[in-house]
Design an enzyme around this catalytic site. Structure first.
Site, mmCIF file in Angstrom:
data_model
loop_
_atom_site.group_PDB
_atom_site.id
_atom_site.type_symbol
_atom_site.label_atom_id
_atom_site.label_comp_id
_atom_site.label_asym_id
_atom_site.label_seq_id
_atom_site.Cartn_x
_atom_site.Cartn_y
_atom_site.Cartn_z
ATOM 1 N N ASP A 33 0.852 -1.190 0.000
ATOM 2 C CA ASP A 33 0.000 0.000 0.000
ATOM 3 C C ASP A 33 0.898 1.253 0.000
ATOM 4 O OD1 ASP A 33 -1.766 2.013 0.517
ATOM 5 O OD2 ASP A 33 -2.649 1.095 2.323
ATOM 6 N N GLU A 83 28.842 12.827 2.301
ATOM 7 C CA GLU A 83 29.218 11.462 2.660
ATOM 8 C C GLU A 83 29.122 10.560 1.424
ATOM 9 O OE1 GLU A 83 26.278 9.247 5.085
ATOM 10 O OE2 GLU A 83 25.329 11.184 5.399
ATOM 11 N N CYS A 115 25.214 12.931 8.003
ATOM 12 C CA CYS A 115 24.362 14.065 7.621
ATOM 13 C C CYS A 115 24.701 15.342 8.376
ATOM 14 C CB CYS A 115 22.891 13.729 7.859
ATOM 15 S SG CYS A 115 22.366 12.246 7.010
ATOM 16 N N THR A 156 13.811 5.451 1.572
ATOM 17 C CA THR A 156 14.295 6.743 2.095
ATOM 18 C C THR A 156 15.529 7.223 1.321
ATOM 19 O OG1 THR A 156 15.645 5.690 3.815
ATOM 20 C CG2 THR A 156 13.387 6.266 4.408
ATOM 21 N N SER A 205 18.526 3.455 14.650
ATOM 22 C CA SER A 205 18.781 4.761 14.034
ATOM 23 C C SER A 205 17.755 5.804 14.476
ATOM 24 C CB SER A 205 18.850 4.655 12.505
ATOM 25 O OG SER A 205 17.577 4.550 11.933
ATOM 26 N N HIS A 237 16.832 17.750 10.582
ATOM 27 C CA HIS A 237 17.334 16.837 9.557
ATOM 28 C C HIS A 237 16.199 15.868 9.219
ATOM 29 C CE1 HIS A 237 19.372 13.823 7.352
ATOM 30 N NE2 HIS A 237 19.299 12.927 8.319
ATOM 31 N N LYS A 246 8.419 13.148 14.497
ATOM 32 C CA LYS A 246 8.798 12.296 15.632
ATOM 33 C C LYS A 246 9.753 13.062 16.553
ATOM 34 C CE LYS A 246 8.919 7.755 13.267
ATOM 35 N NZ LYS A 246 7.968 6.892 13.949
ATOM 36 N N ASN A 280 15.928 11.581 1.086
ATOM 37 C CA ASN A 280 17.041 11.941 1.969
ATOM 38 C C ASN A 280 18.227 12.429 1.142
ATOM 39 O OD1 ASN A 280 18.755 12.293 4.110
ATOM 40 N ND2 ASN A 280 18.637 10.194 4.881
ATOM 41 N N SER A 312 24.388 10.389 11.651
ATOM 42 C CA SER A 312 24.564 9.076 12.281
ATOM 43 C C SER A 312 26.012 8.843 12.676
ATOM 44 C CB SER A 312 24.120 7.976 11.314
ATOM 45 O OG SER A 312 22.730 7.950 11.223
HETATM 46 P P1 HMG Z 1 10.128 0.214 7.546
HETATM 47 O O1 HMG Z 1 10.363 -1.159 8.042
HETATM 48 O O2 HMG Z 1 10.150 0.457 6.075
HETATM 49 O O3 HMG Z 1 8.747 0.801 8.004
HETATM 50 O O4 HMG Z 1 11.215 1.160 8.237
HETATM 51 P P2 HMG Z 1 7.885 0.540 9.343
HETATM 52 O O5 HMG Z 1 7.240 -0.776 9.311
HETATM 53 O O6 HMG Z 1 8.734 0.885 10.560
HETATM 54 O O7 HMG Z 1 6.772 1.639 9.094
HETATM 55 C C1 HMG Z 1 7.099 2.984 9.018
HETATM 56 C C2 HMG Z 1 5.883 3.789 9.461
HETATM 57 O O8 HMG Z 1 4.845 3.634 8.492
HETATM 58 C C3 HMG Z 1 5.267 3.303 10.793
HETATM 59 O O9 HMG Z 1 4.820 4.449 11.482
HETATM 60 C C4 HMG Z 1 4.089 2.459 10.361
HETATM 61 O O10 HMG Z 1 3.064 2.371 11.340
HETATM 62 C C5 HMG Z 1 3.621 3.250 9.151
HETATM 63 P P3 HMG Z 1 5.480 4.881 12.895
HETATM 64 O O11 HMG Z 1 5.315 3.736 13.802
HETATM 65 O O12 HMG Z 1 6.955 5.123 12.595
HETATM 66 O O13 HMG Z 1 4.764 6.113 13.259
HETATM 67 N N1 HMG Z 1 2.815 2.479 8.194
HETATM 68 C C6 HMG Z 1 1.710 2.954 7.599
HETATM 69 N N2 HMG Z 1 1.075 4.138 7.709
HETATM 70 C C7 HMG Z 1 -0.062 4.337 6.949
HETATM 71 N N3 HMG Z 1 -0.544 3.377 6.112
HETATM 72 C C8 HMG Z 1 0.060 2.185 5.967
HETATM 73 C C9 HMG Z 1 1.250 1.932 6.732
HETATM 74 N N4 HMG Z 1 2.097 0.887 6.838
HETATM 75 C C10 HMG Z 1 3.062 1.236 7.739
HETATM 76 N N5 HMG Z 1 -0.438 1.282 5.116
HETATM 77 C C11 HMG Z 1 12.567 3.111 8.404
HETATM 78 C C12 HMG Z 1 11.151 2.562 8.248
HETATM 79 C C13 HMG Z 1 12.555 4.613 8.440
HETATM 80 C C14 HMG Z 1 13.194 2.609 9.703
HETATM 81 C C15 HMG Z 1 13.393 2.618 7.199
HETATM 82 O O14 HMG Z 1 12.929 3.254 6.049
HETATM 83 C C16 HMG Z 1 14.871 2.841 7.336
HETATM 84 O O15 HMG Z 1 15.601 1.990 7.858
HETATM 85 N N6 HMG Z 1 15.407 4.008 6.805
HETATM 86 C C17 HMG Z 1 16.813 4.343 6.836
HETATM 87 C C18 HMG Z 1 17.270 4.779 8.218
HETATM 88 C C19 HMG Z 1 16.691 6.112 8.641
HETATM 89 O O16 HMG Z 1 16.257 6.912 7.836
HETATM 90 N N7 HMG Z 1 16.761 6.390 9.957
HETATM 91 C C20 HMG Z 1 16.309 7.657 10.477
HETATM 92 C C21 HMG Z 1 17.142 8.151 11.671
HETATM 93 S S1 HMG Z 1 18.907 8.102 11.346
HETATM 94 C C22 HMG Z 1 19.222 9.540 10.373
HETATM 95 O O17 HMG Z 1 18.407 10.382 10.267
HETATM 96 C C23 HMG Z 1 20.557 9.614 9.716
HETATM 97 C C24 HMG Z 1 20.588 9.315 8.224
HETATM 98 O O18 HMG Z 1 20.020 10.385 7.508
HETATM 99 C C25 HMG Z 1 22.010 9.045 7.756
HETATM 100 C C26 HMG Z 1 23.107 10.069 8.044
HETATM 101 O O19 HMG Z 1 23.198 10.682 9.116
HETATM 102 O O20 HMG Z 1 23.998 10.150 7.197
HETATM 103 C C27 HMG Z 1 19.783 8.069 7.875
#
Ligand code: HMG
Length: 391
Positions: A33, A83, A115, A156, A205, A237, A246, A280, A312
């Site tokens: 979805d 990076e 980042c 992302t 993360s 960020h 969040k 991102n 990170s």
């Molecule tokens: P995921 O497994 O794809 O998704 O991981 P999920 O199952 O955790 O679901 C995400 C959200 O969507 C949840 O909401 C679900 O409920 C919702 P939340 O609980 O978070 O409020 N959801 C829905 N909502 C509406 N309708 C639906 C539906 N299904 C699910 N049908 C994750 C998500 C972001 C963890 C993943 O994409 C990931 O690993 N991303 C990369 C890491 C990342 O971005 N981390 C962020 C913090 S670290 C950071 O910011 C540094 C970075 O930029 C790097 C740097 O510094 O260089 C990453």
């Protein structure tokens, strides 16, 4: 430092890629979805570089309008934060310096800390300008975010660059002291030298980011920063735009403030428009949030903006800026919307092909297909050297 004499951001210009993949297309391929992406993480599309684009072409495209408007006479330093480095030794900014025809009397350097690098570059630039107010510093922050196909992080991904001109008498935002700082040695997200895609500890993360919000805020308040109630908006960020919500909810709860949806929307709502479309862009992401905020119709004159930079690994910083009277006359809102709107939509197969593209490593001549319609392109690899040209 009093608000009306602090140095800061004099100009801000963004650039992104030739192509765009929508989350609708990604979700259809995955058989899920699209609401998971649209509502769940707050993303609608991600920028995808053509084979003849990278951080250098995006960085030069972001910086060229800044040079065209202000000239380069006062620029003696170029700092490129990234990076997604294209070389282990040579700074990407040296290629940009050449493409833009800047003076040889310039110092150019590349900075890295995930980042957070863009904010490190901004702070170093402010220090240089403070030392000699006649000088300006060109800060470029740009990245291509790439995760393995089919991984959690894939949705992302994204790519963009931002150019900031830092000056003693800024037209957009004055950056204040103090800053709140936070560093912790963790492995929430990283990319070993031998991988082209990043690794991430999914649950760690997000938790690490929220811990850093608390850590920076603690240091910021202990150093006499503004109370939360003084801020008109907050730029975070944004690895995905829902992360800003969040993070701000976490900060409000931590400080015992109301964190109702309407409060969050008022503080964050205008900062997410560009990141939701671009994905991102690592070092650039926070400053794309600022670009979207300034480009929005609301007048922010004199308001304090809170900035939360997270990289990170992890290093984070919270700081404040005040929006300068008359800033609207210096915005590039139409050009920013044009850079995002002009991208050509690709299907999943084309995205996959671009994702898997890699140069041969044999040192031969490898010209790249002419794809970008941006102002600069990567013409190819020859003798292990990257060759750039104006388009
Ligand atoms: P995921 O497994 O794809 O998704 O991981 P999920 O199952 O955790 O679901 C995400 C959200 O969507 C949840 O909401 C679900 O409920 C919702 P939340 O609980 O978070 O409020 N959801 C829905 N909502 C509406 N309708 C639906 C539906 N299904 C699910 N049908 C994750 C998500 C972001 C963890 C993943 O994409 C990931 O690993 N991303 C990369 C890491 C990342 O971005 N981390 C962020 C913090 S670290 C950071 O910011 C540094 C970075 O930029 C790097 C740097 O510094 O260089 C990453």
């Amino acid at each position: 430092m009093p608000e009306d004499s602090a140095p800061g951001i004099h100009d801000l210009s963004i650039a992104t890629t030739e192509f765009v993949l929508t989350h609708e297309t990604l979700a259809a391929h995955q058989g899920i979805d699209p609401a998971k992406y649209h509502r769940g993480i707050g993303q609608v599309a991600m920028s995808v570089p053509a084979a003849d684009e990278d951080i250098v072409t995006m960085g030069a495209a972001a910086a060229a309008p800044v040079i065209a408007r202000h000239g380069a006479d006062r620029i003696r330093t170029v700092v490129f934060a990234t990076e997604s480095s294209v070389d282990q030794a040579k700074a990407a900014g040296v290629h940009v310096h050449s493409l833009l025809g800047l003076s040889s009397a310039t110092r150019v350097v590349e900075l890295k800390q995930a980042c957070y690098g863009g904010t490190a570059a901004l702070q170093f630039a402010l220090g240089l300008v403070h030392r000699d107010p006649a000088e300006q510093v060109l800060v470029i922050a740009g990245d291509v975010s790439k995760y393995e196909l089919g991984s959690h992080g894939e949705a992302t991904q994204g790519a963009a660059a931002v150019a900031l001109l830092i000056s003693a008498d800024p037209a957009l935002v004055r950056v204040e002291n103090p800053s709140g700082l936070f560093t912790a040695d963790i492995m929430d997200f990283w990319r070993p030298n031998y991988l082209s895609t990043a690794l991430v500890s999914k649950s760690e993360s997000v938790a690490a980011y929220l811990q850093a919000v608390e850590g920076t805020w603690k240091d910021y308040t202990e150093r006499g920063g503004r109370p939360l109630s003084e801020f008109g908006a907050f730029c975070y960020h944004q690895p995905f735009t829902k992360m800003a919500y969040k993070a701000h909810r976490h900060l409000l709860d931590h400080c015992g403030h109301d964190s109702a949806e309407s409060t969050l929307a008022a503080a964050i709502g205008n900062t997410t428009a560009y990141n939701a479309e671009l994905g991102n862009s690592y070092t650039a992401s926070l400053y794309l949030g600022l670009a979207a905020l300034l480009d929005a119709p609301e007048d922010l004159t004199g308001q304090a903006i809170g900035f939360l930079s997270y990289g990170s690994g992890c290093v984070a910083e919270f700081f404040a800026g005040t929006v300068v009277r008359g800033y609207r006359a210096h915005l590039r809102s139409d050009a920013h919307r044009e850079a995002i709107g002009r991208r050509r939509e690709i299907d999943y197969a084309t995205y996959r092909e671009l994702h898997e593209f890699a140069f041969p490593v044999d040192g031969g001549d490898h010209p790249v297909l002419r794809e970008t319609t941006g102002p600069y392109r990567l013409a190819g690899l020859s003798g292990h050297k990257r060759v750039y040209e104006p388009r």
